[in-house]
Design an enzyme around this catalytic site. Structure first.
Site, PDB file in Angstrom:
ATOM      1  N   GLU A   1      32.031  14.894  24.058  1.00 18.44           N
ATOM      2  CA  GLU A   1      32.267  14.297  22.520  1.00 18.44           C
ATOM      3  C   GLU A   1      31.067  13.388  22.489  1.00 18.44           C
ATOM      4  O   GLU A   1      30.586  13.482  21.275  1.00 18.44           O
ATOM      5  CB  GLU A   1      33.445  13.359  22.792  1.00 18.44           C
ATOM      6  CG  GLU A   1      34.824  14.222  22.934  1.00 18.44           C
ATOM      7  CD  GLU A   1      35.122  14.527  24.294  1.00 18.44           C
ATOM      8  OE1 GLU A   1      34.285  14.503  25.440  1.00 18.44           O
ATOM      9  OE2 GLU A   1      36.235  14.832  24.502  1.00 18.44           O
TER      10      GLU A   1
ATOM     11  N   ILE B   1       7.245  29.653  27.342  1.00 17.77           N
ATOM     12  CA  ILE B   1       7.799  29.489  28.828  1.00 17.77           C
ATOM     13  C   ILE B   1       8.954  30.360  28.992  1.00 17.77           C
ATOM     14  O   ILE B   1       9.722  30.425  30.051  1.00 17.77           O
ATOM     15  CB  ILE B   1       8.170  28.024  29.143  1.00 17.77           C
ATOM     16  CG1 ILE B   1       6.739  27.451  28.677  1.00 17.77           C
ATOM     17  CG2 ILE B   1       8.760  28.002  30.028  1.00 17.77           C
ATOM     18  CD1 ILE B   1       5.671  27.636  29.809  1.00 17.77           C
TER      19      ILE B   1
ATOM     20  N   SER C   1      12.169  30.817  26.470  1.00 16.42           N
ATOM     21  CA  SER C   1      13.488  30.806  25.604  1.00 16.42           C
ATOM     22  C   SER C   1      12.839  30.508  24.311  1.00 16.42           C
ATOM     23  O   SER C   1      11.906  29.750  23.922  1.00 16.42           O
ATOM     24  CB  SER C   1      14.457  29.856  25.695  1.00 16.42           C
ATOM     25  OG  SER C   1      13.847  28.519  26.064  1.00 16.42           O
TER      26      SER C   1
ATOM     27  N   CYS D   1      23.470  18.576  28.353  1.00 10.59           N
ATOM     28  CA  CYS D   1      24.027  18.674  29.498  1.00 10.59           C
ATOM     29  C   CYS D   1      23.726  20.197  30.192  1.00 10.59           C
ATOM     30  O   CYS D   1      23.218  21.090  29.489  1.00 10.59           O
ATOM     31  CB  CYS D   1      25.542  18.705  29.174  1.00 10.59           C
ATOM     32  SG  CYS D   1      26.260  17.342  28.381  1.00 10.59           S
TER      33      CYS D   1
ATOM     34  N   TRP E   1      20.300  23.672  40.907  1.00 17.11           N
ATOM     35  CA  TRP E   1      20.914  23.439  39.843  1.00 17.11           C
ATOM     36  C   TRP E   1      22.418  23.910  39.944  1.00 17.11           C
ATOM     37  O   TRP E   1      23.187  24.168  38.850  1.00 17.11           O
ATOM     38  CB  TRP E   1      20.098  24.025  38.486  1.00 17.11           C
ATOM     39  CG  TRP E   1      19.153  22.943  38.127  1.00 17.11           C
ATOM     40  CD1 TRP E   1      18.866  21.727  38.668  1.00 17.11           C
ATOM     41  CD2 TRP E   1      18.212  22.985  37.142  1.00 17.11           C
ATOM     42  NE1 TRP E   1      17.670  21.418  38.221  1.00 17.11           N
ATOM     43  CE2 TRP E   1      17.481  22.139  37.031  1.00 17.11           C
ATOM     44  CE3 TRP E   1      17.764  24.302  36.327  1.00 17.11           C
ATOM     45  CZ2 TRP E   1      16.127  21.895  36.266  1.00 17.11           C
ATOM     46  CZ3 TRP E   1      16.825  23.999  35.606  1.00 17.11           C
ATOM     47  CH2 TRP E   1      15.820  23.035  35.573  1.00 17.11           C
TER      48      TRP E   1
ATOM     49  N   HIS F   1       7.111  28.572  36.659  1.00 14.92           N
ATOM     50  CA  HIS F   1       7.013  27.596  35.702  1.00 14.92           C
ATOM     51  C   HIS F   1       7.938  26.201  36.379  1.00 14.92           C
ATOM     52  O   HIS F   1       8.784  26.668  36.940  1.00 14.92           O
ATOM     53  CB  HIS F   1       7.491  27.906  34.229  1.00 14.92           C
ATOM     54  CG  HIS F   1       7.982  27.037  33.548  1.00 14.92           C
ATOM     55  ND1 HIS F   1       7.082  25.871  32.909  1.00 14.92           N
ATOM     56  CD2 HIS F   1       9.195  26.201  33.352  1.00 14.92           C
ATOM     57  CE1 HIS F   1       7.702  24.890  32.387  1.00 14.92           C
ATOM     58  NE2 HIS F   1       9.071  25.115  32.603  1.00 14.92           N
TER      59      HIS F   1
ATOM     60  N   HIS G   1      10.639  18.396  24.605  1.00 16.50           N
ATOM     61  CA  HIS G   1      11.463  17.538  24.539  1.00 16.50           C
ATOM     62  C   HIS G   1      11.770  16.615  23.296  1.00 16.50           C
ATOM     63  O   HIS G   1      12.914  15.920  22.901  1.00 16.50           O
ATOM     64  CB  HIS G   1      11.767  16.697  25.734  1.00 16.50           C
ATOM     65  CG  HIS G   1      11.922  17.756  26.995  1.00 16.50           C
ATOM     66  ND1 HIS G   1      10.822  18.298  27.675  1.00 16.50           N
ATOM     67  CD2 HIS G   1      12.765  18.322  27.395  1.00 16.50           C
ATOM     68  CE1 HIS G   1      11.128  19.011  28.624  1.00 16.50           C
ATOM     69  NE2 HIS G   1      12.665  19.033  28.620  1.00 16.50           N
TER      70      HIS G   1
HETATM   71  N1  GLN Z   1      12.679  30.132  31.038  1.00 19.05           N
HETATM   72  C1  GLN Z   1      13.008  29.004  30.926  1.00 19.05           C
HETATM   73  C2  GLN Z   1      13.187  28.684  29.350  1.00 19.05           C
HETATM   74  O1  GLN Z   1      12.210  28.811  28.783  1.00 19.05           O
HETATM   75  C3  GLN Z   1      12.534  27.846  31.466  1.00 19.05           C
HETATM   76  C4  GLN Z   1      13.233  26.517  31.381  1.00 19.05           C
HETATM   77  C5  GLN Z   1      13.059  25.503  32.185  1.00 19.05           C
HETATM   78  O2  GLN Z   1      12.030  25.422  32.955  1.00 19.05           O
HETATM   79  N2  GLN Z   1      13.925  24.344  32.072  1.00 19.05           N
HETATM   80  O3  GLN Z   1      14.168  28.264  28.857  1.00 19.05           O
HETATM   81 ZN    ZN Z   2      10.236  23.879  32.022  1.00 19.59          ZN
END
Ligand code: GLN
Ligand code: ZN
Length: 762
Positions: free
Chosen positions: A17, A439, A441, A524, A569, A649, A702
């Protein structure tokens, strides 16, 4: 009598929420007062969920991050937000994420640096110190929350971060020694504590997890000075340590001028005896006996076996000296197992989320206060569940154990040295100078999310779902071609999350529906749960990678998550060493790597975003971790031919102290986060000659802000002072899935334009 309390409760809400409330506010869709109302409602709900405790935490709620909250409580706010319109909450969001709701570009600032909270996957906003740092404390925000809880008739214990840890977590921006700020900082805390005196509280919890790290003499002395000066208030102070052992800080922690000490009795169980011995006759000992970092039920009988005699020694039911709590704040576990409708019932009986952990706590305290017989049924259920888990065939897979035993060192090595590989790879790939890539996505639009959701819910046919994903991949490829990127990605539309996606396909794994845990701000993650031996029933990514490659002549990067990140994770089983579980994952990923290679994918990226955060808190234990973690990565990655280019990465990589291990991974290319720190993370390359190629991130994904061409050029020029141009790649800091296309395209256009400029200048 035993007293129960909690160090902190998840703030995001069982259905996230808080995330929804925040994101609506940031988008300008709701007012600030609506946001404040949602927050108050959540706090109330969370207190209700903790009602069985003797002391409920207050001050653990946060709009973004508890360290940033502390900065604001202390009036320690970066000067760059001074004078901007709006109120303190707007500035709070500007420091957190670069902007608040309705901010014009001129009111956007660079967001504060973010880094991992100890060895967790929670990120905090790093306090910024310099010579001129001053504090102007204002406890009002906390006092309001205490009043709010008192108005509900609750017995609360406010929670704040202690000065030692606050100072220790911050970063000096001008090379000055932050310890020089100690005196002023203590004065600020004195004022804060003074303001709490009128709130009618009995206890204040001051979190000092810095005490489980290696502190030099200066810092140890600081701890003493701090608590000498803070003593003598109208309430008692409990120092909370967690995540590890106190070790050489043990007698220091026990001797601080406070009234109670919380010890993480999961990670530091073997220190309990020594702590009891050092604590003196009157201080309260709070033991964190329920694991606040994992989701397995506690062995209640076993816990009582060692708690009962200890309770007696501390005075038994006629004394108030023993408190019980989870080992750390429950921020790191999901809220309530009762929300899970799809988990297998047997598996379900092995699990405890935050709410269930507090129930366990209640059982323990009842057993100690009134005798085990009062809770006999619950204890019997608990041991029956543990028994089925120990013997379950879904946990133990002989084939996996067999595969693990055939592992050898050769499997972890590339055939040739980097120099040889580099040549054959360039021959094949023919990449320009400063190759550009992303990277992995691309933005996860509402449509993709809906399509995935509908498919899961059985509302969308498999065929329709695949068409949707393929359409998205096609779009990603055409956008990347239009931008002129050199190495393309398929965009990861089929992945809800880089770990959960694999967790869902590997055997030995399960995932929850609502097991969300805060990662940073409103973001999250839903860590999947490793309950048994891991294996890969069938290829997991090959089809998508091949489809994407079929649409373009440019090289396509196959995209995988590495074994260490999958491990770090996930919620990991606690019945075998983490290193064994990691190797099982590594073998499964290795099979995937080899399948991608065989299918004609020439570049394979294996993300190890979480490698660094798995480092033990103490340096003395690093070598052992790095040894098995890097070993597992190498098993996963290094079975390929020379001409296959392996990328890895990493996010938030303060590499300085582990650069040699990173070099040992021997990835041909490594992409890292560096833009928020203005390339200072690259300082390490002054002294260490990193032999392979590097892509230092130039776009802070970010933050919603667009980097300009000049900013990117400058970043690369900075990077070039340390890494030869011929080994530099240009890429964003991280994946783009959390951003929108409107944000991503101009940023990538600028990135490409910056590359053009660099080529012209070179
Ligand atoms: N390959 C993932 C992406 O691009 C890497 C994400 C990450 O490092 N947190 O979303
Ligand atoms: Zn990353």
């Amino acid at each position: 009598m035993v007293t129960t309390h909690n160090l902190g409760f998840p703030r995001i809400g069982g259905k996230r929420e808080l995330k929804q409330a925040l994101e609506k506010y940031w988008k300008g869709q709701t007012s600030q007062s609506t946001l404040l109302d949602s927050a108050a409602k959540l706090r109330r709900a969370h207190w209700q969920q903790q009602a069985s405790l003797d002391y409920l935490p207050v001050g653990d709620f946060s709009f973004y991050d508890q360290v940033l909250d502390t900065s604001f409580l202390l009036g320690h706010v970066p000067p760059r937000v001074a004078g901007l319109p709006g109120n303190a909450l707007d500035n709070y969001f500007r420091v957190a994420r670069g902007r608040s709701a309705h901010d014009q570009p001129k009111n956007c600032v660079s967001a504060g640096e973010m880094t991992k909270w100890f060895d967790t996957n929670y990120h905090y906003i790093v306090p910024e110190f310099d010579r001129d740092t001053c504090f102007s404390p204002d406890a009002a925000a906390l006092v309001d929350q205490i009043r709010e809880s008192k108005a509900l008739g609750l017995t609360v214990k406010p929670v704040i971060i202690g000065p030692l840890t606050y100072l220790w977590l911050g970063k000096s921006k001008d090379g000055s020694h932050k310890i020089e700020l100690l005196d002023d900082l203590i004065t600020a805390y004195e004022i804060l504590l003074d303001s709490l005196q009128s709130c009618g509280i009995e206890w204040l919890q001051m979190d000092e997890p810095a005490l489980v790290t290696e502190l030099d003499e200066q810092w140890q002395e600081a701890a003493n000075i701090i608590y000498q000066r803070l003593q003598g208030r109208s309430f008692k102070i409990m120092i909370a340590t967690y995540f590890g052992q106190l070790k050489e800080n043990l007698s220091l922690a026990c001797g601080l001028a406070v009234d109670g000490l919380h010890l993480d009795a999961i990670n530091a169980k073997d220190e309990v005896e020594a702590v009891v011995a050092h604590l003196g006759e009157t201080k309260v000992l709070s033991l964190g006996v329920i694991n606040g970092r994992n989701i397995w039920i506690t062995d209640l009988n076993q816990t009582l076996d060692w708690l009962e005699p200890l309770h007696q020694r501390l005075g038994g039911v006629s004394s108030q000296r023993l408190w019980l709590a989870p080992s750390c704040s429950l921020l790191h576990v999901p809220v309530d197992l009762a929300s899970e409708q799809k988990l297998d019932p047997e598996l379900n009986s092995w699990l405890a989320f935050a709410v269930q952990k507090l129930q366990e706590l209640e059982l323990l305290s009842k057993a100690l206060n009134d005798g085990r017989s009062c809770v006999a049924v619950a204890l019997a259920q608990n041991s029956a569940a543990l028994q089925t888990r120990r013997n379950s065939s879904r946990v133990h897979d002989p084939q996996v154990k067999q595969a693990l035993s055939t592992l050898n060192d050769e499997m972890a090595k590339r055939n040739s040295s980097y120099a040889v590989r580099e040549e054959v790879q360039q021959e094949k790939l023919r990449l320009p100078r400063y190759p550009t890539t992303t990277i992995g996505s691309f933005p996860q639009t509402p449509e993709i999310r809906k399509s995935r959701r509908d498919f899961r819910a059985g509302k969308l046919s498999k065929q329709q779902y695949r068409e949707d994903m393929k359409r998205e991949i096609t779009l990603c490829i055409s956008e990347q071609e239009a931008l002129g990127l050199d190495v393309l990605v398929h965009g990861e539309p089929e992945r809800n999350d880089m770990v959960e996606y694999f967790g869902e396909q590997l055997k030995g794994y399960t995932s929850s529906q609502f097991g969300w845990v805060q990662s940073y701000g409103s973001r999250c993650v839903k860590p999947p749960i490793i309950f048994g031996d891991i294996s890969r029933p069938k290829p997991m990514t090959v089809e998508w990678a091949c489809y994407a490659q079929s649409l373009t002549k440019k090289p396509m990067k196959g995209m995988l998550t590495g074994p260490v990140t999958i491990l770090n994770w996930s919620f990991v089983r606690d019945d075998q060493p983490r290193s064994d579980t990691c190797l099982q994952i590594a073998l499964a990923i290795r099979e995937e790597v080899l399948d991608l290679e065989a299918a004609g994918i020439d570049i394979i990226q294996i993300d190890e975003a979480a490698l660094r955060e798995g480092l033990p808190l103490r340096k003395s234990q690093w070598a052992k971790y790095l040894d098995w973690a890097i070993g597992a990565f190498c098993v996963a990655a290094n079975g390929v031919k020379d001409e296959t280019q392996i990328h890895t990465h990493m996010c938030y990589s303060e590499f300085n102290d582990i650069i040699e291990s990173i070099a040992k991974m021997d990835a041909d290319v490594i992409t890292i986060e560096t833009s928020r720190s203005d390339m200072t993370l690259l300082d390490v390359f002054d002294d260490f000659h990193y032999p392979n190629q590097i892509g230092p991130g130039v776009y802070d994904i970010h933050s919603p802000n667009t980097p300009t061409v000049e900013q990117i050029v400058q970043l690369i020029q900075k990077a070039q002072q340390r890494i030869p141009a011929e080994r530099l790649w240009i890429n964003p800091d991280c994946g783009l899935k959390t951003r929108s296309w409107e944000e991503v395209l101009p940023a990538l256009q600028n990135m490409m334009a910056a590359r053009e400029q660099l080529l012209i200048n070179s």
